[in-house]
Design a protein around this motif. Structure first.
Motif, PDB file in Angstrom:
ATOM      1  N   CYS A  34       0.972  -1.029  -0.131  1.00 25.05           N
ATOM      2  CA  CYS A  34      -0.069   0.001   0.118  1.00 25.05           C
ATOM      3  C   CYS A  34       0.982   1.353  -0.082  1.00 25.05           C
ATOM      4  N   ILE A  35       1.808   1.245   0.745  1.00 20.31           N
ATOM      5  CA  ILE A  35       2.732   2.591   0.769  1.00 20.31           C
ATOM      6  C   ILE A  35       3.754   2.545  -0.296  1.00 20.31           C
ATOM      7  N   ARG A  36       4.277   1.391  -0.984  1.00 18.27           N
ATOM      8  CA  ARG A  36       4.800   1.498  -2.219  1.00 18.27           C
ATOM      9  C   ARG A  36       3.853   2.132  -3.354  1.00 18.27           C
ATOM     10  N   ASP A  37       2.626   1.780  -3.348  1.00 15.46           N
ATOM     11  CA  ASP A  37       1.829   2.120  -4.383  1.00 15.46           C
ATOM     12  C   ASP A  37       1.279   3.621  -4.026  1.00 15.46           C
ATOM     13  N   LEU A  38       1.402   4.055  -2.830  1.00 15.10           N
ATOM     14  CA  LEU A  38       0.827   5.458  -2.750  1.00 15.10           C
ATOM     15  C   LEU A  38       2.260   6.356  -2.960  1.00 15.10           C
ATOM     16  N   VAL A  39       3.424   5.730  -2.950  1.00 11.28           N
ATOM     17  CA  VAL A  39       4.483   6.342  -3.242  1.00 11.28           C
ATOM     18  C   VAL A  39       4.699   6.699  -4.906  1.00 11.28           C
ATOM     19  N   LEU A  40       4.357   5.486  -5.322  1.00  6.94           N
ATOM     20  CA  LEU A  40       4.336   5.165  -6.988  1.00  6.94           C
ATOM     21  C   LEU A  40       3.039   6.507  -7.608  1.00  6.94           C
ATOM     22  N   SER A  41       2.055   6.657  -6.764  1.00  2.91           N
ATOM     23  CA  SER A  41       0.751   7.406  -7.299  1.00  2.91           C
ATOM     24  C   SER A  41       1.174   9.104  -6.938  1.00  2.91           C
ATOM     25  N   LEU A  42       2.483   9.354  -6.553  1.00  2.29           N
ATOM     26  CA  LEU A  42       2.700  10.697  -6.259  1.00  2.29           C
ATOM     27  C   LEU A  42       2.791  11.262  -7.629  1.00  2.29           C
ATOM     28  N   PRO A  43       2.517  12.612  -7.626  1.00  2.00           N
ATOM     29  CA  PRO A  43       2.983  13.379  -8.803  1.00  2.00           C
ATOM     30  C   PRO A  43       4.460  13.156  -9.394  1.00  2.00           C
ATOM     31  N   PRO A  44       4.849  13.203 -10.436  1.00  2.70           N
ATOM     32  CA  PRO A  44       6.371  12.905 -10.789  1.00  2.70           C
ATOM     33  C   PRO A  44       7.260  13.865  -9.834  1.00  2.70           C
ATOM     34  N   ALA A  45       7.107  15.031 -10.027  1.00  2.73           N
ATOM     35  CA  ALA A  45       8.177  15.903  -9.142  1.00  2.73           C
ATOM     36  C   ALA A  45       8.443  15.541  -7.856  1.00  2.73           C
ATOM     37  N   HIS A  46       7.121  15.424  -7.056  1.00  2.00           N
ATOM     38  CA  HIS A  46       7.108  14.714  -5.606  1.00  2.00           C
ATOM     39  C   HIS A  46       7.864  13.366  -5.700  1.00  2.00           C
ATOM     40  N   HIS A  47       7.579  12.382  -6.374  1.00  2.00           N
ATOM     41  CA  HIS A  47       8.092  10.968  -6.582  1.00  2.00           C
ATOM     42  C   HIS A  47       9.632  11.173  -6.665  1.00  2.00           C
ATOM     43  N   ASP A  48       9.937  11.865  -7.581  1.00  2.00           N
ATOM     44  CA  ASP A  48      11.495  11.991  -8.042  1.00  2.00           C
ATOM     45  C   ASP A  48      12.087  12.814  -7.038  1.00  2.00           C
ATOM     46  N   THR A  49      11.743  13.710  -6.451  1.00  2.00           N
ATOM     47  CA  THR A  49      12.431  14.438  -5.196  1.00  2.00           C
ATOM     48  C   THR A  49      12.449  13.534  -4.286  1.00  2.00           C
ATOM     49  N   MET A  50      11.444  12.637  -3.755  1.00  2.00           N
ATOM     50  CA  MET A  50      11.317  12.008  -2.551  1.00  2.00           C
ATOM     51  C   MET A  50      12.380  10.611  -2.879  1.00  2.00           C
ATOM     52  N   LYS A  51      12.523  10.243  -4.039  1.00  3.09           N
ATOM     53  CA  LYS A  51      13.752   9.203  -4.370  1.00  3.09           C
ATOM     54  C   LYS A  51      14.993   9.750  -4.079  1.00  3.09           C
ATOM     55  N   VAL A  52      15.110  10.790  -4.301  1.00  9.00           N
ATOM     56  CA  VAL A  52      16.808  11.416  -4.356  1.00  9.00           C
ATOM     57  C   VAL A  52      16.871  11.759  -2.837  1.00  9.00           C
ATOM     58  N   LEU A  53      15.951  12.294  -2.073  1.00  6.47           N
ATOM     59  CA  LEU A  53      16.101  12.849  -0.832  1.00  6.47           C
ATOM     60  C   LEU A  53      16.100  11.500  -0.045  1.00  6.47           C
ATOM     61  N   PHE A  54      15.319  10.331  -0.117  1.00  8.68           N
ATOM     62  CA  PHE A  54      15.405   9.192   0.767  1.00  8.68           C
ATOM     63  C   PHE A  54      16.761   8.261   0.428  1.00  8.68           C
ATOM     64  N   ARG A  55      17.172   8.473  -0.579  1.00  8.93           N
ATOM     65  CA  ARG A  55      18.526   7.683  -1.119  1.00  8.93           C
ATOM     66  C   ARG A  55      19.603   8.310  -0.265  1.00  8.93           C
ATOM     67  N   HIS A  56      19.585   9.827  -0.354  1.00  6.79           N
ATOM     68  CA  HIS A  56      20.424  10.570   0.685  1.00  6.79           C
ATOM     69  C   HIS A  56      20.226  10.255   2.062  1.00  6.79           C
ATOM     70  N   LEU A  57      19.077  10.150   2.491  1.00  2.76           N
ATOM     71  CA  LEU A  57      18.770   9.831   3.935  1.00  2.76           C
ATOM     72  C   LEU A  57      19.158   8.415   4.476  1.00  2.76           C
ATOM     73  N   CYS A  58      19.015   7.386   3.513  1.00  7.41           N
ATOM     74  CA  CYS A  58      19.777   6.147   3.927  1.00  7.41           C
ATOM     75  C   CYS A  58      21.106   6.189   3.778  1.00  7.41           C
ATOM     76  N   ARG A  59      21.939   6.948   2.888  1.00  2.00           N
ATOM     77  CA  ARG A  59      23.241   6.867   3.081  1.00  2.00           C
ATOM     78  C   ARG A  59      23.580   7.453   4.517  1.00  2.00           C
ATOM     79  N   VAL A  60      22.747   8.681   4.818  1.00  5.58           N
ATOM     80  CA  VAL A  60      23.263   9.158   6.209  1.00  5.58           C
ATOM     81  C   VAL A  60      23.047   8.038   7.199  1.00  5.58           C
ATOM     82  N   ILE A  61      21.909   7.426   7.229  1.00  4.37           N
ATOM     83  CA  ILE A  61      21.763   6.311   8.281  1.00  4.37           C
ATOM     84  C   ILE A  61      22.993   5.272   8.027  1.00  4.37           C
ATOM     85  N   GLU A  62      23.669   5.170   7.097  1.00  5.44           N
ATOM     86  CA  GLU A  62      24.563   3.980   6.763  1.00  5.44           C
ATOM     87  C   GLU A  62      25.770   4.604   7.737  1.00  5.44           C
ATOM     88  N   HIS A  63      25.706   5.794   8.259  1.00  6.78           N
ATOM     89  CA  HIS A  63      26.806   6.244   9.074  1.00  6.78           C
ATOM     90  C   HIS A  63      26.203   6.642  10.330  1.00  6.78           C
TER      91      HIS A  63
END
Length: 139
Positions: free
Chosen positions: A57-86
């Protein structure tokens, strides 16, 4: 007017200044990264008891976001995952990042009485997306 930022300026060396600027930018968007129209849907999704169903359900909701929101979220969360790795060095666990960014990325159109209740779920949504980044944003 377009401001020219000098990233070599010493004040940007403090990570708290950079993080604060990012949070402020996200907080001052006319609409949050998760649009107001999706807020209740994400809150409902995070409350689903069955983990597999909640995840889909959460994956589908993220996919349903407008492209600008989805793409920004993807980049931001990728970065935040890297922060968490450290997290050993920076003390920013998944929970810490979710507490810092949850209310900024995901908020209701009107701040009504059950704000404290919402905050728990806002953080859980961000935490879920961080924990399941590869499933939600397959490359």
């Amino acid at each position: 007017p377009d401001e020219q930022l000098d990233l070599d300026d010493g004040r940007w060396e403090d990570i708290h200044v950079v993080t604060g600027a990012l949070k402020l930018f996200l907080r001052e968007l006319p609409e949050p990264l998760v649009p107001f129209s999706h807020f209740d849907k994400f809150i409902a999704a995070i409350k689903i008891q069955d983990p597999a169903m909640r995840g889909r359900c959460i994956r589908d909701l993220v996919l349903s976001l407008p492209p600008a929101h989805h793409d920004t979220m993807k980049v931001l969360f990728r970065h935040l995952c890297r922060v968490i790795e450290h997290k050993e060095e920076n003390r920013m666990s998944v929970q810490s990042v979710a507490i810092v960014f949850g209310p900024t990325l995901l908020r209701p159109a009107s701040e009504e009485s059950n704000m404290a209740m919402h905050m728990v779920f806002q953080n859980q949504v961000v935490e879920h997306i961080l924990n399941h980044y590869g499933y939600i944003f397959p490359d």
